[in-house]
Design a protein around this motif. Structure first.
Motif, PDB file in Angstrom:
ATOM      1  N   SER A   1      -8.092   4.386  -7.178  1.00  0.00           N
ATOM      2  CA  SER A   1      -9.064   5.472  -7.029  1.00  0.00           C
ATOM      3  C   SER A   1      -8.935   6.150  -5.671  1.00  0.00           C
ATOM      4  N   ARG A   2      -8.831   5.342  -4.624  1.00  0.00           N
ATOM      5  CA  ARG A   2      -8.739   5.905  -3.272  1.00  0.00           C
ATOM      6  C   ARG A   2      -7.443   6.679  -3.055  1.00  0.00           C
ATOM      7  N   PHE A   3      -6.320   6.122  -3.483  1.00  0.00           N
ATOM      8  CA  PHE A   3      -5.041   6.782  -3.232  1.00  0.00           C
ATOM      9  C   PHE A   3      -4.871   8.023  -4.112  1.00  0.00           C
TER      10      PHE A   3
ATOM     11  N   TYR B   1      -8.248  12.296 -10.146  1.00  0.00           N
ATOM     12  CA  TYR B   1      -9.124  11.199 -10.534  1.00  0.00           C
ATOM     13  C   TYR B   1      -8.440  10.326 -11.582  1.00  0.00           C
TER      14      TYR B   1
ATOM     15  N   TYR C   1       0.818  -1.214   0.000  1.00  0.00           N
ATOM     16  CA  TYR C   1       0.000   0.000   0.000  1.00  0.00           C
ATOM     17  C   TYR C   1       0.852   1.264   0.000  1.00  0.00           C
TER      18      TYR C   1
ATOM     19  N   GLN D   1      -7.283   9.939  -5.331  1.00  0.00           N
ATOM     20  CA  GLN D   1      -8.202  10.971  -4.870  1.00  0.00           C
ATOM     21  C   GLN D   1      -7.672  11.673  -3.624  1.00  0.00           C
ATOM     22  N   HIS D   2      -6.862  10.973  -2.847  1.00  0.00           N
ATOM     23  CA  HIS D   2      -6.233  11.599  -1.683  1.00  0.00           C
ATOM     24  C   HIS D   2      -5.379  12.786  -2.099  1.00  0.00           C
ATOM     25  N   TYR D   3      -4.840  12.736  -3.327  1.00  0.00           N
ATOM     26  CA  TYR D   3      -4.015  13.830  -3.852  1.00  0.00           C
ATOM     27  C   TYR D   3      -4.783  14.697  -4.857  1.00  0.00           C
ATOM     28  N   GLY D   4      -6.116  14.604  -4.804  1.00  0.00           N
ATOM     29  CA  GLY D   4      -6.955  15.464  -5.643  1.00  0.00           C
ATOM     30  C   GLY D   4      -6.955  15.082  -7.106  1.00  0.00           C
TER      31      GLY D   4
ATOM     32  N   ASP E   1       0.555   4.254  -2.727  1.00  0.00           N
ATOM     33  CA  ASP E   1       0.388   5.638  -2.282  1.00  0.00           C
ATOM     34  C   ASP E   1       1.457   6.541  -2.893  1.00  0.00           C
TER      35      ASP E   1
ATOM     36  N   PHE F   1       1.030   9.685  -5.509  1.00  0.00           N
ATOM     37  CA  PHE F   1       1.588  11.010  -5.237  1.00  0.00           C
ATOM     38  C   PHE F   1       2.437  11.516  -6.397  1.00  0.00           C
TER      39      PHE F   1
ATOM     40  N   SER G   1       0.272  12.118  -9.596  1.00  0.00           N
ATOM     41  CA  SER G   1      -0.590  13.285  -9.391  1.00  0.00           C
ATOM     42  C   SER G   1       0.219  14.566  -9.423  1.00  0.00           C
TER      43      SER G   1
END
Length: 277
Positions: free
Chosen positions: A93-95, A102, A30, A97-100, A34, A38, A41
């Motif tokens: 999708s989850r990770f 999609y 994970y 979206q954590h950094y804004g 992540d 980062f 993104s």
């Protein structure tokens, strides 16, 4: 070779393999996912366009159902791919979206590129995601792909897929993340004297001889498939880099023009989308 020109790359395809997102055959990394989210993104938010080609559906599927051995039957692999692809996209999708940011999923089979209407539709779908600032996440549709004599829909592995996506999207650069720092003149896992080759401008017999075998149990791509992908990308006049996935910050360094990994580059225009005879 001076790598200053890499600073000007606008559209970048990043390929990551199963080894790079799994801690073990039964455990997803994970922290690595992540970090990948980062880095991708951040690059996207700098005004570049990122396309992610991700392996790992079968590995993540095996993790989901707690398998400790890689299956040999095609039906089993396809079942795991079906489970793992949705789980993998859920993670991305989850990770992201954590950094804004999609992401959107594109699953491909090889026959898409052999029919003009399918090819154009796939190209339009990817470009539409990019125009909307959505990072496409592309994988082979392993749950349904087959490799029969008269019905060939498999790419075989995602190094080939990444090269095809590079042409399909007219990307400037393909970065293939591996378990080694690049192409060596000998196998660095077995030979302490092996030296990294920083630049390759031609794929010849000597370079092919340097390619090793496949990686771990849950991965199908080896250095040989990466070299073939490089040959395809170079034929387009595009650039490709093989580098280690251990520290994903290396992607920032590459796009800053620093010497990381092995750069493959020459200038000759040929298509990689032609069906092999």
């Amino acid at each position: 070779m001076n790598r200053e020109s890499l600073k000007n790359c606008k559209r970048i395809v990043i390929k990551i393999g199963t080894n790079s997102i799994m801690q073990s055959p039964t455990k997803v990394d994970y922290q690595q996912i992540d970090r990948l989210a980062f880095v991708c993104s951040s690059i996207q938010q700098q005004g570049k366009e990122v396309i992610l080609v991700s392996s790992g559906a079968v590995g993540v599927g095996a993790s989901e159902v707690n398998m400790d051995e890689y299956p040999t039957e095609i039906a089993e692999k396809q079942a795991l791919a079906s489970v793992g692809q949705s789980a993998l996209m859920n993670l991305y999708s989850r990770f992201f979206q954590h950094y804004g940011q999609y992401v959107g999923q594109i699953l491909m089979t090889r026959d898409i590129i052999n029919y003009p209407s399918s090819y154009q539709n796939c190209q339009s779908s990817i470009n539409s995601l990019i125009e909307k600032n959505i990072i496409p996440v592309i994988n082979e549709n392993d749950a349904v792909s087959v490799d029969e004599r008269n019905h060939r829909t498999r790419f075989g592995e995602n190094d080939t897929l990444a090269a095809v996506v590079t042409e399909l999207t007219e990307a400037d650069l393909l970065i293939i993340l591996s378990d080694v720092d690049g192409l060596y003149d000998a196998n660095p896992h077995h030979d302490d004297t092996a030296e990294l080759i920083p630049h390759v401008d031609e794929i010849n017999a000597e370079i092919l001889d340097m390619a090793g075998g496949a990686g771990s149990t849950f991965s199908t791509g080896g250095m040989e498939t990466k070299i073939k992908a490089a040959e395809s990308v170079m034929s387009l006049g595009k650039s490709m880099i093989i580098t280690s996935s251990e520290d994903l910050n290396v992607i920032f360094d590459i796009l800053a023009g620093e010497t990381e990994g092995t750069l493959f580059r020459k200038y000759k225009k040929e298509s990689v989308l032609k069906e092999e005879g």
